[in-house]
Design an enzyme around this catalytic site. Sequence first.
Site, PDB file in Angstrom:
ATOM      1  N   ASP A   8      -9.139 -11.463  24.214  1.00 15.47           N
ATOM      2  CA  ASP A   8      -7.789 -11.545  24.789  1.00 15.47           C
ATOM      3  C   ASP A   8      -7.817 -12.220  26.158  1.00 15.47           C
ATOM      4  OD1 ASP A   8      -5.765 -10.545  23.109  1.00 15.47           O
ATOM      5  OD2 ASP A   8      -6.311  -8.468  23.528  1.00 15.47           O
ATOM      6  N   LYS A  64      -2.734 -10.723  12.846  1.00 17.30           N
ATOM      7  CA  LYS A  64      -3.970 -11.277  13.413  1.00 17.30           C
ATOM      8  C   LYS A  64      -5.111 -11.172  12.408  1.00 17.30           C
ATOM      9  CE  LYS A  64      -2.579  -9.961  18.117  1.00 17.30           C
ATOM     10  NZ  LYS A  64      -2.768  -9.027  19.241  1.00 17.30           N
ATOM     11  N   GLN A  74      -5.087  -3.447  21.243  1.00 16.62           N
ATOM     12  CA  GLN A  74      -3.677  -3.819  21.124  1.00 16.62           C
ATOM     13  C   GLN A  74      -2.835  -3.064  22.151  1.00 16.62           C
ATOM     14  OE1 GLN A  74      -2.523  -6.306  19.243  1.00 16.62           O
ATOM     15  NE2 GLN A  74      -0.421  -5.997  19.871  1.00 16.62           N
TER      16      GLN A  74
HETATM   17  N1  GUN Z   1       0.463  -6.949  23.056  1.00 19.91           N
HETATM   18  C1  GUN Z   1       1.322  -7.973  23.231  1.00 19.91           C
HETATM   19  N2  GUN Z   1       0.643  -9.132  23.293  1.00 19.91           N
HETATM   20  C2  GUN Z   1      -0.656  -8.834  23.161  1.00 19.91           C
HETATM   21  C3  GUN Z   1      -1.850  -9.610  23.141  1.00 19.91           C
HETATM   22  O1  GUN Z   1      -1.857 -10.839  23.273  1.00 19.91           O
HETATM   23  N3  GUN Z   1      -3.004  -8.927  22.968  1.00 19.91           N
HETATM   24  C4  GUN Z   1      -3.038  -7.592  22.834  1.00 19.91           C
HETATM   25  N4  GUN Z   1      -4.224  -7.002  22.694  1.00 19.91           N
HETATM   26  N5  GUN Z   1      -1.961  -6.832  22.850  1.00 19.91           N
HETATM   27  C5  GUN Z   1      -0.778  -7.467  23.020  1.00 19.91           C
END
Ligand code: GUN
Length: 280
Positions: A116, A49, A93
Amino acid sequence: MEKVIDGDEISSRVRDEVAEEVERMDRTPKLVAVLMSDDPASETYVRMKRQAADEVGIDSETVHIDPDASEDELLSTVEELNDDETVDGILVQLPLPDHVDEERAIEAVTPEKDVDGFHPFNKGLLLEGRPRFVPATPKGVVRMLREHGVDLEGQNVVIVGRSDIVGKPLAVLLLSRDVNATPTVCHSRTENLEEHTRKADIVVAAVGVPEFVTADMVSEGVIVVDVGINRVDGELVGDVAYDEVSEKAAAITPVPGGVGPMTVASLLENTVEAARLRQK
Ligand code: GUN
């Protein structure tokens, strides 16, 4: 229609758009990832990311919190980021360590910076049909189908999996007046699952079980979206038995190189959106 829906190619177009938009802004947007885990997969996701953010000109930072630290330490870190004027987007996360209440952590992020789209306030806006931050995976799925030339209007879309971050928000997004699809959400207790999936124009597999969707479960000419990322014997495998299903499918997303890069691109879009929102 091309059979393989190329997430690398489509996401690269989305990222180009984001880069152009960032260039037009007076201020460089900033995304902060909070990582309270030493799971290599989570570390990889955060790194991907941030690298993608870097490539489109978005500033980013990872705040590491020791997985053995207290929930309070996580919450106070998030509070500081909420108050930090230089930060536009915050993502915590997931998954978090067992001793941390995931809901509390998600709700700690101010909805204005919740790129998110996991905060209950943002989920509510999506449900009401006036979305602000649409969760990145559902947003990426809809974008990639559209870019591939799939008209979703009126289509029967069967989603296998009812998770809070994929299945549920995707169903709501598909139902919106911007999309006008007809979603069905199936899950582990659904009886005669294959009767649903066989009737589908589009099947979205988001169960987290390697190669769960098999050829006998879909009809000829189906469009298949594979959200799964499973590690099996060191290899990435989706939730769809790709080889056999692709023989019947009119179009299908691969793993890797399908939904994954779309998710990352959508997060970047949300970060720019957050920066714009805060500018106002
Ligand atoms: N863990 C798995 N998918 C995601 C996501 O889209 N965002 C976050 N913050 N954690 C995740």
